[in-house]
Write a protein that holds these residues in place. Structure first.
Motif, PDB file in Angstrom:
ATOM      1  N   PRO A 188       0.799  -1.232   0.000  1.00 46.99           N
ATOM      2  CA  PRO A 188       0.000   0.000   0.000  1.00 46.99           C
ATOM      3  C   PRO A 188       0.830   1.280   0.000  1.00 46.99           C
ATOM      4  CG  PRO A 188      -0.290  -1.214   2.062  1.00 46.99           C
ATOM      5  CD  PRO A 188       0.492  -2.094   1.137  1.00 46.99           C
ATOM      6  N   THR A 189       2.089   1.234   0.445  1.00 49.96           N
ATOM      7  CA  THR A 189       2.880   2.468   0.482  1.00 49.96           C
ATOM      8  C   THR A 189       4.000   2.496  -0.565  1.00 49.96           C
ATOM      9  OG1 THR A 189       4.211   1.533   2.255  1.00 49.96           O
ATOM     10  CG2 THR A 189       2.393   2.949   2.919  1.00 49.96           C
ATOM     11  N   GLY A 296      -2.972   6.691  -2.464  1.00 48.81           N
ATOM     12  CA  GLY A 296      -2.805   7.860  -1.617  1.00 48.81           C
ATOM     13  C   GLY A 296      -1.791   7.581  -0.520  1.00 48.81           C
ATOM     14  N   ASN A 298      -0.624   8.765   3.578  1.00 50.09           N
ATOM     15  CA  ASN A 298      -0.901   9.515   4.806  1.00 50.09           C
ATOM     16  C   ASN A 298       0.253  10.477   5.062  1.00 50.09           C
ATOM     17  OD1 ASN A 298      -3.339   8.312   5.724  1.00 50.09           O
ATOM     18  ND2 ASN A 298      -2.204   6.507   6.454  1.00 50.09           N
ATOM     19  N   ASN A 336      -5.029   1.823  -3.602  1.00 51.84           N
ATOM     20  CA  ASN A 336      -5.025   1.576  -2.157  1.00 51.84           C
ATOM     21  C   ASN A 336      -6.213   2.303  -1.554  1.00 51.84           C
ATOM     22  OD1 ASN A 336      -4.308   4.240  -1.515  1.00 51.84           O
ATOM     23  ND2 ASN A 336      -2.276   3.730  -0.713  1.00 51.84           N
ATOM     24  N   LEU A 338      -6.586   4.952  -0.129  1.00 52.08           N
ATOM     25  CA  LEU A 338      -6.598   6.420  -0.161  1.00 52.08           C
ATOM     26  C   LEU A 338      -6.630   6.967  -1.591  1.00 52.08           C
ATOM     27  CD1 LEU A 338      -3.895   7.058   2.617  1.00 52.08           C
ATOM     28  CD2 LEU A 338      -6.361   7.265   2.858  1.00 52.08           C
TER      29      LEU A 338
HETATM   30  C1  LIG Z   1      -3.364   5.745   6.564  1.00 54.41           C
HETATM   31  O1  LIG Z   1      -3.769   5.853   7.901  1.00 54.41           O
HETATM   32  C2  LIG Z   1      -4.903   5.051   8.212  1.00 54.41           C
HETATM   33  C3  LIG Z   1      -5.350   5.408   9.610  1.00 54.41           C
HETATM   34  O2  LIG Z   1      -4.258   5.540  10.461  1.00 54.41           O
HETATM   35  C4  LIG Z   1      -4.513   3.597   8.064  1.00 54.41           C
HETATM   36  O3  LIG Z   1      -5.624   2.771   8.357  1.00 54.41           O
HETATM   37  C5  LIG Z   1      -4.098   3.349   6.642  1.00 54.41           C
HETATM   38  O4  LIG Z   1      -3.624   2.026   6.475  1.00 54.41           O
HETATM   39  C6  LIG Z   1      -2.992   4.298   6.221  1.00 54.41           C
HETATM   40  N1  LIG Z   1      -2.819   4.158   4.789  1.00 54.41           N
HETATM   41  C7  LIG Z   1      -1.641   4.222   4.216  1.00 54.41           C
HETATM   42  C8  LIG Z   1      -1.624   4.044   2.732  1.00 54.41           C
HETATM   43  O5  LIG Z   1      -0.603   4.435   4.795  1.00 54.41           O
END
Ligand SMILES: *[C@@H]1O[C@H](CO)[C@@H](O)[C@H](O)[C@H]1NC(C)=O
Ligand SMILES: *[C@@H]1O[C@H](CO)[C@@H](O)[C@H](O)[C@H]1NC(C)=O
Ligand SMILES: *[C@@H]1O[C@H](CO)[C@@H](O)[C@H](O)[C@H]1NC(C)=O
Ligand SMILES: *[C@@H]1O[C@H](CO)[C@@H](O)[C@H](O)[C@H]1NC(C)=O
Ligand SMILES: *[C@@H]1O[C@H](CO)[C@@H](O)[C@H](O)[C@H]1NC(C)=O
Ligand SMILES: *[C@@H]1O[C@H](CO)[C@@H](O)[C@H](O)[C@H]1NC(C)=O
Length: 436
Positions: A188-189, A296, A298, A336, A338
């Motif tokens: 995801p990242t 996306g 965070n 993902n 986001l």
């Molecule tokens: C972003 O943060 C949320 C809540 O903390 C988390 O559930 C999610 O996995 C994170 N997403 C990414 C792509 O880092």
């Protein structure tokens, strides 16, 4: 339309303005006609004093070839010429036979350089790591019409059957400070670069060049035509042609596409960064995946990473394929949780799925924005957009219809492009082609 007589007098006027040393050849008249029309009909100032419409471009004098004249006669001082035949050699500017050789010749200083590429087809891939501003101009008789581009770059490969460890190795055009910064990675990242990774080019611009990744004339794994990470890139009147994954805007990448033509299929606008596509034509060569797929990130500040498509056409690439695609192409799917993408004031043909966006297998989609605003054309199906679909077993309406108020945070390039630390970042956009 202008009469030939008024056109000729305009050309004379123009020649004087541009201090051309020779009158234009008659052949160039038709090519200039469209441009002159624009020049004589559009320049206007709105009540806030901002320029509106499109003007004769600042680069035209350099880009328009004039028979018998040195190709660099009206080009910027720091110009570098790309001439495959190596016939234009001068003490006033360096000449290289390929575009990448010209790029590699530039020192890593802070000056702005302009590479001028003579009309022709170039079999090469381009890779820009330098930080300071760089502009690449393709020669053309009509800088305001991508369809008339005379410079084509054909390069890049397809990442089929796990041939490469990363899609980054497939691209026709790469802008990133180093290899790691350009990598997609997995999960995801995505690929996690080391903390000391620098930002790459702060102001990269290309005008009137078509890039094709055509190792195969069909989808055969990811084949990037453009890959931008940790860099600001403006693409004006360019073409990007491939199949799967044509446009990749990676982490901290900012890319502004103005009057481009982009052809692809299967998640062909994808990435982590921010892309704003304006007044362009998106050609779907088949369905599969979605048009958009974004991951996306965070961040400690509010970001707008995503892909925004404004005042553009989303259509089948030709009539034959259109007949087979009716109702089949998805606007996007969340790479993902986001994902963010918004189509604004776009024309969509009948290829578009009634539902608009779709889920990505069983992935939950809690925070995605899969938005649409002001869609028109046969691809717009208001009741279809409300159809419930399953995502991770949960019934969901995937598409979010935005109104005048809810679209505001994403409406303009200045609303979405940010620096790595979250500050507004549009100084690198050519104001000639920024319609707000
Ligand atoms: C972003 O943060 C949320 C809540 O903390 C988390 O559930 C999610 O996995 C994170 N997403 C990414 C792509 O880092
Ligand atoms: C580019 O590649 C094509 C196809 O392989 C070939 O026909 C053409 O001659 C090449 N052009 C140059 C300038 O090398
Ligand atoms: C781009 O060039 C840099 C510097 O030479 C190199 O390290 C990198 O691997 C190249 N990127 C790609 C995708 O080939
Ligand atoms: C690139 O990433 C690899 C794998 O994480 C790492 O070993 C290497 O040091 C990185 N290179 C740079 C220049 O940061
Ligand atoms: C990414 O690398 C940084 C150090 O550069 C580290 O602090 C962070 O935990 C890493 N993140 C992930 C998801 O591996
Ligand atoms: C139409 O587009 C498809 C997909 O790009 C291509 O395979 C086909 O050759 C095209 N047909 C025509 C008639 O151009």
């Amino acid at each position: 339309m202008l009469s030939k007589a008024s056109l000729s007098s305009l050309v004379l006027l123009l020649s004087a303005t541009l201090t051309r040393s020779m009158p234009l050849e008659l052949d160039s008249l038709d090519a200039l006609e469209h441009e002159l029309d624009v020049r004589t009909t559009l320049p206007s100032i709105d009540c806030s004093g901002k320029r509106t419409g499109i003007h004769f471009t600042d680069n035209s004098a350099c880009q328009i070839p004039v028979i018998g004249q040195d190709p660099m006669a009206h080009c910027p001082q720091s110009g570098i010429l790309v001439d495959p035949s190596m016939t234009h050699i001068s003490a006033d500017y360096p000449t290289y036979p390929t575009i990448q050789k010209a790029i590699d010749s530039i020192q890593s200083d802070r000056r702005k350089y302009t590479i001028v590429v003579m009309a022709g087809t170039y079999n090469e891939t381009l890779n820009i790591t330098r930080v300071a501003p760089l502009t690449i101009l393709g020669q053309t008789y009509d800088p305001l019409d991508q369809k008339k581009n005379l410079v084509k770059v054909i390069g890049g490969t397809a990442n089929y059957a796990g041939r490469y460890t990363d899609n980054a190795f497939s691209a026709s055009l790469t802008v990133a400070p180093n290899l790691n910064a350009s990598l997609t990675g997995a999960g995801p990242t995505g690929f996690n670069v080391s903390a000391d990774t620098p930002f790459g080019n702060t102001d990269f611009r290309v005008y009137n060049i078509d890039f094709s990744n055509q190792e195969f004339e069909q989808a055969n794994g990811p084949a990037l035509a453009i890959s931008i990470s940790r860099a600001n890139a403006g693409l004006y009147f360019c073409g990007f042609y491939s199949y799967q994954d044509t446009v990749y805007i990676g982490k901290l990448g900012n890319a502004y596409f103005y009057k481009n033509e982009i052809a692809g299929q299967t998640d062909f606008l994808y990435g982590f960064g921010t892309a704003y596509i304006s007044n362009s034509k998106l050609l779907m060569r088949s369905c599969g995946g979605g048009v958009t797929a974004w991951k996306g990130t965070n961040t400690t500040f509010a970001n707008k990473y995503g892909v925004y498509i404004s005042s553009s056409d989303l259509v089948a690439s030709n009539a034959t394929i259109a007949a087979k695609m009716v109702g089949k192409c998805a606007l996007g799917r969340p790479w993902n949780a986001l994902h963010r993408s918004v189509f604004m004031d776009c024309y969509m043909d009948a290829s578009i799925k009634p539902q608009g966006y779709i889920p990505w297998s069983s992935q939950p989609v809690p925070e995605t924005l899969m938005g649409e605003y002001g869609t028109y054309g046969q691809g717009w199906n208001p009741s279809g957009r409300m159809l419930t679909q399953l995502s991770n077993g949960v019934p969901l309406v995937m598409t979010t219809e935005l109104d005048d108020n809810t679209v505001k945070p994403y409406r303009k390039p200045e609303d979405v492009f940010i620096t790595p630390d979250g500050k507004s970042n549009i100084g690198w956009i050519d104001t000639q082609f920024y319609a707000w």
